[in-house]
Design an enzyme around this catalytic site. Structure first.
Site, PDB file in Angstrom:
ATOM      1  N   ASN A   7      73.426  68.186 -66.631  1.00  0.00           N
ATOM      2  CA  ASN A   7      72.109  67.977 -67.233  1.00  0.00           C
ATOM      3  C   ASN A   7      71.758  69.226 -68.040  1.00  0.00           C
ATOM      4  OD1 ASN A   7      69.451  67.456 -67.854  1.00  0.00           O
ATOM      5  ND2 ASN A   7      68.682  67.628 -65.751  1.00  0.00           N
ATOM      6  N   GLU A 161      67.187  65.797 -55.296  1.00  0.00           N
ATOM      7  CA  GLU A 161      66.946  67.084 -55.945  1.00  0.00           C
ATOM      8  C   GLU A 161      65.648  67.693 -55.429  1.00  0.00           C
ATOM      9  OE1 GLU A 161      69.308  67.552 -59.756  1.00  0.00           O
ATOM     10  OE2 GLU A 161      67.307  66.946 -60.302  1.00  0.00           O
ATOM     11  N   GLY A 223      71.596  74.400 -64.696  1.00  0.00           N
ATOM     12  CA  GLY A 223      72.015  75.691 -65.240  1.00  0.00           C
ATOM     13  C   GLY A 223      73.522  75.927 -65.251  1.00  0.00           C
TER      14      GLY A 223
END
Ligand code: PGA
Length: 238
Positions: A7, A161, A223
């Site tokens: 992502n 998440e 990230g």
């Protein structure tokens, strides 16, 4: 097959996306990686992120809740399918938190995703405050309720998440992620084809342990997915 989703969030120009795709293609090469790779770039870089050899597929990071029409700035599920995506991320905590998306609008997005023949990657997870208040289980079941109208025979990806783990460098422990996975599997037991991912500060250091200790089907990675080499490493490729 385990699923690894990159992502990118609001990162990378088209040139950067092209360079990433080239590098990932070189890392995978001609072998069968034995895992499924998905890249979720910004809309503007979908074309540059494609692999002509189909070694990975594409996901959109969001989708409009309406079909088409006068909705300035929105991108419809049909357009996303037409742009070559297979998946759509729905209900990411950044959408919920920063853009006020709640159950009813997410249910409409899920409906649009299905109409377009796409597979949702539906995100759930509690905030730190909810976790400290012992509300994790209640939050997860409430968020799974949003899937009530989603056809149970269709393939579905759910990503656990926890909000406190996203972008913080503080990944969930195998205990936390494992118990959330168990609860989600239980809540989704009526469905035919579900894969449960974990996301939140996944790195090449913690990935292997989390994957194995929690019996996960893969990861949604923010990230650490911004570098092709790290993404490949997390998937066990290098
Ligand atoms: P992170 O983000 O890996 O940077 O924590 C995960 C996500 O938001 O999907």
């Amino acid at each position: 097959m385990n699923l690894f989703v990159a992502n990118w969030k609001m990162n990378k120009t088209r040139a950067q996306a092209r360079a990433y795709a080239l590098e990932l293609g070189e890392l995978i090469g001609g072998r069968d990686p034995g895992v499924e790779f998905v890249i979720a770039p910004p809309f503007t870089s979908l074309e540059e992120s494609k692999d002509s050899r189909e070694r990975w597929s594409l996901a959109a990071q969001d989708v409009a809740s309406e079909k088409e029409g006068a909705y300035t700035g929105e991108v419809s599920a049909r357009m996303i399918a037409d742009a070559g995506c297979r998946y759509v991320i729905v209900g990411h905590s950044e959408r919920r938190r920063l853009f006020g998306e709640t159950g009813p609008v997410l249910a409409r997005k899920l409906e649009r995703v299905r109409e377009a023949g796409l597979t949702p990657i539906y995100c759930v997870g509690e905030t730190e405050e909810e976790r400290d208040g012992g509300l994790t289980a209640a939050i997860l079941s409430a968020q799974i309720e949003t899937l009530v109208g989603d056809p149970p025979e269709e393939p579905l990806v759910v990503a656990y998440e926890p909000v406190w783990a996203i972008g913080t460098g503080r990944a969930a422990t195998a205990g936390d992620a494992g118990s959330a996975r168990l609860q989600l599997a239980e809540l989704l037991s009526g469905r035919r084809n579900v894969r449960i991912l974990y996301g939140g500060s996944v790195t090449s250091e913690n990935a292997r342990h989390l994957l194995e200790a929690c019996d996960l089907d893969g990861f949604l990675i923010g990230g650490a997915s911004l570098r092709a080499s790290t993404f490949a490493q997390i998937a066990g490729l290098v």
